[in-house]
Design a protein around this motif. Sequence first.
Motif, short mmCIF file in Angstrom:
data_model
loop_
_atom_site.label_atom_id
_atom_site.label_comp_id
_atom_site.label_asym_id
_atom_site.label_seq_id
_atom_site.Cartn_x
_atom_site.Cartn_y
_atom_site.Cartn_z
N LEU A 71 0.83 -1.20 0.00
CA LEU A 71 0.00 0.00 0.00
C LEU A 71 0.87 1.26 0.00
CD1 LEU A 71 -2.93 1.05 0.17
CD2 LEU A 71 -2.64 1.13 2.66
N LEU A 72 0.62 2.14 -0.97
CA LEU A 72 1.31 3.42 -1.03
C LEU A 72 0.47 4.54 -0.43
CD1 LEU A 72 2.77 3.23 -4.65
CD2 LEU A 72 4.00 2.88 -2.51
N ALA A 73 -0.82 4.54 -0.73
CA ALA A 73 -1.71 5.58 -0.22
C ALA A 73 -3.12 5.01 -0.17
CB ALA A 73 -1.68 6.82 -1.11
N GLU A 74 -3.85 5.35 0.84
CA GLU A 74 -5.22 4.86 1.01
C GLU A 74 -6.21 5.95 0.65
OE1 GLU A 74 -7.85 2.36 4.29
OE2 GLU A 74 -5.97 3.33 4.86
N MET A 75 -7.29 5.57 -0.03
CA MET A 75 -8.35 6.51 -0.36
C MET A 75 -9.52 6.28 0.59
SD MET A 75 -10.70 7.00 -3.76
CE MET A 75 -11.88 5.75 -3.25
N ASP A 76 -9.94 7.33 1.28
CA ASP A 76 -11.07 7.25 2.20
C ASP A 76 -12.26 7.92 1.53
OD1 ASP A 76 -12.91 7.38 4.23
OD2 ASP A 76 -11.49 7.98 5.77
N ASN A 347 7.56 6.34 -4.32
CA ASN A 347 6.87 5.41 -3.44
C ASN A 347 7.15 5.72 -1.98
OD1 ASN A 347 6.00 4.24 -5.79
ND2 ASN A 347 7.11 2.32 -5.52
N ALA A 348 8.40 6.06 -1.68
CA ALA A 348 8.75 6.40 -0.30
C ALA A 348 8.02 7.67 0.14
CB ALA A 348 10.26 6.59 -0.18
N ALA A 349 7.94 8.65 -0.74
CA ALA A 349 7.25 9.89 -0.40
C ALA A 349 5.77 9.64 -0.13
CB ALA A 349 7.43 10.91 -1.52
N LEU A 350 5.15 8.78 -0.93
CA LEU A 350 3.73 8.49 -0.73
C LEU A 350 3.50 7.77 0.60
CD1 LEU A 350 2.64 7.34 -4.31
CD2 LEU A 350 1.86 9.37 -3.08
N ARG A 351 4.38 6.85 0.92
CA ARG A 351 4.20 6.12 2.18
C ARG A 351 4.38 7.04 3.39
NH1 ARG A 351 7.52 2.01 -0.54
NH2 ARG A 351 6.20 0.22 -1.09
N LEU A 352 5.23 8.06 3.26
CA LEU A 352 5.51 8.96 4.38
C LEU A 352 4.53 10.13 4.46
CD1 LEU A 352 9.39 9.10 4.11
CD2 LEU A 352 8.06 7.90 5.87
N ALA A 353 3.69 10.27 3.44
CA ALA A 353 2.75 11.40 3.43
C ALA A 353 1.78 11.28 4.59
CB ALA A 353 1.98 11.42 2.11
N ALA A 355 -1.56 11.24 6.97
CA ALA A 355 -2.92 10.75 6.75
C ALA A 355 -3.79 11.90 6.27
CB ALA A 355 -3.48 10.17 8.05
N GLY A 356 -4.63 11.61 5.30
CA GLY A 356 -5.52 12.63 4.75
C GLY A 356 -4.95 13.36 3.56
N ALA A 357 -3.68 13.08 3.19
CA ALA A 357 -3.08 13.79 2.06
C ALA A 357 -3.82 13.47 0.77
CB ALA A 357 -1.60 13.42 1.93
N THR A 358 -4.23 12.20 0.59
CA THR A 358 -4.96 11.82 -0.62
C THR A 358 -6.29 12.54 -0.69
OG1 THR A 358 -3.89 9.65 -0.63
CG2 THR A 358 -5.90 9.89 -1.92
N LEU A 363 -9.77 16.80 -3.02
CA LEU A 363 -10.61 17.97 -2.73
C LEU A 363 -10.19 19.17 -3.57
CD1 LEU A 363 -10.93 17.83 1.16
CD2 LEU A 363 -12.74 17.44 -0.50
N ARG A 364 -8.90 19.26 -3.88
CA ARG A 364 -8.40 20.41 -4.62
C ARG A 364 -9.12 20.58 -5.96
NH1 ARG A 364 -3.13 18.94 -5.04
NH2 ARG A 364 -2.89 19.49 -2.85
N HIS A 365 -9.52 19.47 -6.57
CA HIS A 365 -10.15 19.54 -7.88
C HIS A 365 -11.64 19.24 -7.84
CE1 HIS A 365 -6.11 19.84 -9.40
NE2 HIS A 365 -5.79 18.69 -8.84
N ALA A 366 -12.10 18.51 -6.84
CA ALA A 366 -13.49 18.08 -6.81
C ALA A 366 -14.41 19.04 -6.06
CB ALA A 366 -13.59 16.69 -6.18
N ALA A 367 -13.85 20.01 -5.34
CA ALA A 367 -14.67 20.93 -4.54
C ALA A 367 -15.18 22.07 -5.42
CB ALA A 367 -13.86 21.46 -3.37
#
Length: 376
Positions: A71-76, A347-353, A355-358, A363-367
């Motif tokens: 897992l690199l990033a989780e989508m909530d 991949n390392a940057a994504l794992r260290l991001a 929580a909530g970064a995704t 939100l930046r584009h969908a709001a």
Amino acid sequence: MGGLAAAIGLRRVGFGVTVVERARVLDDAGAGISLAANGIRALDALGVGDAVRAASARQLTGGTRTPRGGLLAEMDGAALERALGAPIAGIPRSDLHAVLRAALAPGALVTGAEVTALDLADPARPRVAFGGTTLAADLVVAADGVGSRLRGRLFPTAPGHVHSGSTVLRAITERPVEVGGDFELTWGRGAEFGHLRFADGRVEWHAVLNAPAGVRYPDPLAEVRRRFGHWHDPIPALLAATAPKAVLHHDIAELRTPLPSFVSGRVALLGDAAHAMTPHLGQGDCQALEDAVTLAAALAGEPSIDAALHRYDAERRPRAQSVARAARRAGRMGEQLAHPVAVAARNAALRLAPAGATVRAILRHAAWVPPRLDPR
């Protein structure tokens, strides 16, 4: 889709509309689509949001993985719904088209008719010739896709569409497949595999590869199995549940050089004809829907068509072109990234991001909040 949505919006604010489609048979080609909250909101404004929700599956779980499944990033998706007040929805493109067509006025859609001429001699009454018929119009909406001929006519010195460097193979499984998440992306080196679940349990998948334009395979499904069949579950199961004839293959094109305007006289460009973008943010169709609602609202709210078109261009061009640039950047940092050192660093940057970064990135584009569509 943008043309149908524009027709619905224009009818909703009081215009009579004719939709000209060159295809004689509407075979609903295409696989699936993931609609972000801004796309759902646009459909709500057009009065078809409930029908789309009924035919779609909410995307609540998912994320981005490595080919081995890490897992690199989780989508909530639930958090996104709470923040935006609208879901992310997965729907077969054919079902979405059917909903949009059902909302047209009877007889508004003319199929098997190609536009053969656009007469702009009278700036206030462009004339469109198709199928032996000529119509004079208050407004022509050019929603003729990334390779738009009308765009070339209106802006002959503007560079046309170019190959993005990627090609995509996609299909819908023949039967339901159990998948771990509603929506998932997997990034390898110069390649991406993604899937989204539909309401009936079938799954749409796409495989994106770095490749020159025009590359084709004798057996597309066999090529996808060769390239992705050893990646993590459920990818092998998705490919096993796919019929060879179901695989579609298209090169990905974009308008890399932004247009100076989305409007010329009484002609408005809309959707891919105006701002074709790479699919890396899943915003291409959503931006077309935003175009449709914004155009209808401007025509309903301004004292003249010319003023409305000025407003449409002023509101839509900066946003759509900004999203297109962001999609290009996302591709360069995602599927198109091929050097092993660069892939490892990403991949390392994504794992260290945090929580909530995704969620914040989406939100930046969908709001986006649509304007009201009040009749003239």
